[in-house]
Design an enzyme around this catalytic site. Sequence first.
Site, mmCIF file in Angstrom:
data_model
loop_
_atom_site.group_PDB
_atom_site.id
_atom_site.type_symbol
_atom_site.label_atom_id
_atom_site.label_comp_id
_atom_site.label_asym_id
_atom_site.label_seq_id
_atom_site.Cartn_x
_atom_site.Cartn_y
_atom_site.Cartn_z
ATOM 1 N N VAL A 68 38.017 38.812 44.481
ATOM 2 C CA VAL A 68 37.091 37.833 43.676
ATOM 3 C C VAL A 68 37.286 38.259 42.437
ATOM 4 C CG1 VAL A 68 35.096 36.846 43.598
ATOM 5 C CG2 VAL A 68 36.133 37.188 45.845
ATOM 6 N N ASP A 69 37.118 39.363 41.870
ATOM 7 C CA ASP A 69 36.846 40.059 40.532
ATOM 8 C C ASP A 69 38.013 39.572 39.760
ATOM 9 O OD1 ASP A 69 35.268 41.005 38.678
ATOM 10 O OD2 ASP A 69 35.511 43.259 39.164
ATOM 11 N N ASP A 70 39.129 39.816 39.941
ATOM 12 C CA ASP A 70 40.529 39.590 39.189
ATOM 13 C C ASP A 70 40.592 38.017 39.391
ATOM 14 O OD1 ASP A 70 42.660 41.695 38.555
ATOM 15 O OD2 ASP A 70 41.423 42.308 39.932
ATOM 16 N N ARG A 109 30.226 37.626 37.461
ATOM 17 C CA ARG A 109 31.523 37.308 37.136
ATOM 18 C C ARG A 109 31.774 35.882 37.980
ATOM 19 N NH1 ARG A 109 33.014 41.589 34.447
ATOM 20 N NH2 ARG A 109 33.530 42.868 36.402
#
Length: 681
Positions: free
Chosen positions: A420-422, A496
Site C-alpha cells: 500500500v505504501d509504494d 499516505r
Amino acid sequence: MRASDPAVGNPFFNSLLGWMRGWRSMGEAFKLDTESFARPAPAHDEFIAKVDYTIDRARKSLIARQHSEGYWHGSLEANAQMNAEFIIYNHFMDVVEPTLEAKLKKYLLDAQNPDGSWSLYPGGQGYLSSSIEAYFALKLTGMLAGDEQMMQARRWILAQGGIERCGTLARFYLAAMGQVPWEATAALPVELMLLPNWSPVNIYELSSWARGTVVPLMILQASRPVESVDYRYGVLELYIQPPHFTKFKQPPGKHALSLRNFINLADRALRFYARHNLKSLRGRALRVAENWLVEHQEANGSWGGIQPCYLLSAMALRSLGYRNDHPVLKKALEASHELIWDFGDRALYMPCVSPNWDGALAARALLDTGVAGDHPAIVAVAKWFVDHQIFKRGDWSIKRPKLEPGGWAFEFYNDCYPDVDDSAVILSVLAKSKTDAPAALERSVAAGANWVMGMQSRDGGFAAFDADNNKNWLNHVPFADVEAVTDPSCPDLTGRVLEMMGAVGYRADHPVARRAIQWLKREQSPDGAWWGRWGVNYIYGTFSALAGIRAIGADLEEPWIKRAVAWLKDHQNADGGWGESPLSDCDPAWRGHGSSTASQTAWALIGLIAGEDSMSESVMRGIAWLTERLNHGGAWDEPESTGNGFPNHFYLRYELYSHYFPLMALGRFRKRLAEKASLKA
C-alpha cells in the site's frame, strides 16, 4: 524565545529582531510573520534566493541519478546480520566466491564497534544475535579465534551470555551449519501448512514477511540439514557451558501467568510432536510447503522481495534434495546477487532493493519543486510505473478475494506482495504526470486507487501488505522474537493513503477517507504525535498523518490537528533541525529527540507546512537548517538510520532519504510562499 512569548506575532518586533540578528545567523534572521513575506526586504530576498539555489542544485543532482529506464535506486543499509547471513548462506549452498567474500568480510570488520560488538544502527549498542552471526561469518572467511578483532568480539558475546542467548533466526542459520543442535530452534511444525485459511491460526494470519520466512524455516526444521564445518571455523568458543550441557531456552514472559509463558508450554508440546510425528502427515505437509515455495518464486528467482526469503527459501529447497543446477535453485542463486551493493573494496548485502520506493519519492520531490508533469524525468518514471503495475493476485487476496489487483511492489520483482505504501506514493506521482499514452495512465491510476482503497482494514486504518492482519498475540510465539510477525494498521500508511486520495481527486467526505480520519483520531497519542511504523519514529508518523490530513481537505483548525503541529514545534532542536533516535521505540524519553538529520528535519517541515497555513518561526529555522547543510554533491549527509524495519530490532538507512525528502520539504515551502504572494497581489 518560544512561540508562546507575547512578542512573537508582532510584525514590527519581528522585523526589527530579524535585522538585529541578520549577520549572526540566516535562520535566526527570519523571525517574520506571514505578513512580512508580502513586503520586499533585502534580507528576505537573500533568504529566498538561497532556498531557490539549494532547490536548483539538489534537483539537478537528483535528476542526474535517475536510471535510463526511469526509476531511481539508492543503497539500502541494515546491520551486520545481512552480510553475515549471506556469507553463511554461500557456505551452506557451496557457492563461495573468494573475491566477493573478501569484500563482504571487509564491510563486516569496518562495521564492528570498538567494544567488539555489532549494532542495529550507527551509534547504537551492541546486539547479541547480529554479533554472533558476524563472528561466525568471519570465522568462515578464514579469520582465527586468536585474531584481535575476533577476541574483542568473543569477549563481548560471552559477557552477554554467549551463544545460548542468540535469537530465533540466528539459531536456524547456526543449526544448518552444525554449530547449535536443531533442538535449539523454535518449534515450527511444518504441519501448520495444512491448516485451512479460516483457521484461527494459519500462515495468512502472519505478516507477508513473516509468512515468507516461516515457510522455509518449517521445511528446514523438518529436514534438519547439517553442513559440516571444520572445527577451526566453528564457534565452540562462544559456549559458556560445554555444548551438551547448554540449554537453549525460549525467553520467558515477564510474569508467571503471561501469554509468553503459556505459549512456551505449547512450544514444548510441539517439540514432543516433532519427535513423534506422523510420517504420512509430515510428508504431506512437506509437499504442500515445497509447492508453496515453488509457486511463490518470482520471475527473477527471488522470494518475497527481502533477504530472509531470498536466502532461507533456497536453503530449504536444498535441504529437500534440490541441487544447485536445478532450474529453481539456479535462478535463486542468481537472484541472491541482486542484493549486493559493491563499493569497490567492500560490499554491502542489502535487505532488499528499492527502485519503486526511491523512484516514487524522488519523482514526488521533483514535482513538489515545480517540475512539470511532462518533464522528461517525470515522463520516464511514469512510464516505468505504468509498465510495472501488478495485475496478479498475490497473498493479499486471501483476505480480499473480491478486490481487483492493481498495486506496486517495493522492489523490481515481488508480484506476490505489492504494498500500500509504494502504491499510494506512486499514484500521487501518476496523478500529476503526463505521458504519450494518457488512456493507459488513466487506467493505471483508476486500478491502483481502487486497489489501495480496497486494502482498508476493518478498523479504518491501512497496513503495508495485508488487510486485517492484526492478531498481535502472535508476536508472543517463540519464533517471533522480533515482535513483528503481524501487519496491523499504522498511522504513516493511513496518512499516505489519505494523501494519495487527495491527489487523485477524493475529499474528506468519502467513506474511506472518513473512516481513515477517525482511525487517526483514535490512534493519536495524548501529546499529539503519531507513532511511525516504517520510519524513525514519531516525527515520521506525525508528518505522514498531517500530510494526508491536509491533502484530503480536513479542517486544520480542529484541536487534534493543532496538537500535532504543536508537538512538532516543541521537539525542534536548538540548531533548527529535528532528529529522533531509534531508542524512541523502547524509551518514551526519546520520542522526538535526537541529533538533527536531514530526512527527519524534512519530515517535520512537511508536517508543519501541511498542518497550518501560516509560516511559523519553526518552519523558517528548519528551512535555514537545510539550506546551510547542502553538501558539494547537491544532497545532504546523513549517516544515521532513519528507516524502520522491525521496531527495536531492525533499522534501515536509505541512501536517498537525505536527498529527496529535504528537496520535497523545500519545494513545498517555496510553493506555500508563492501561494501567499499571489493572495497578496
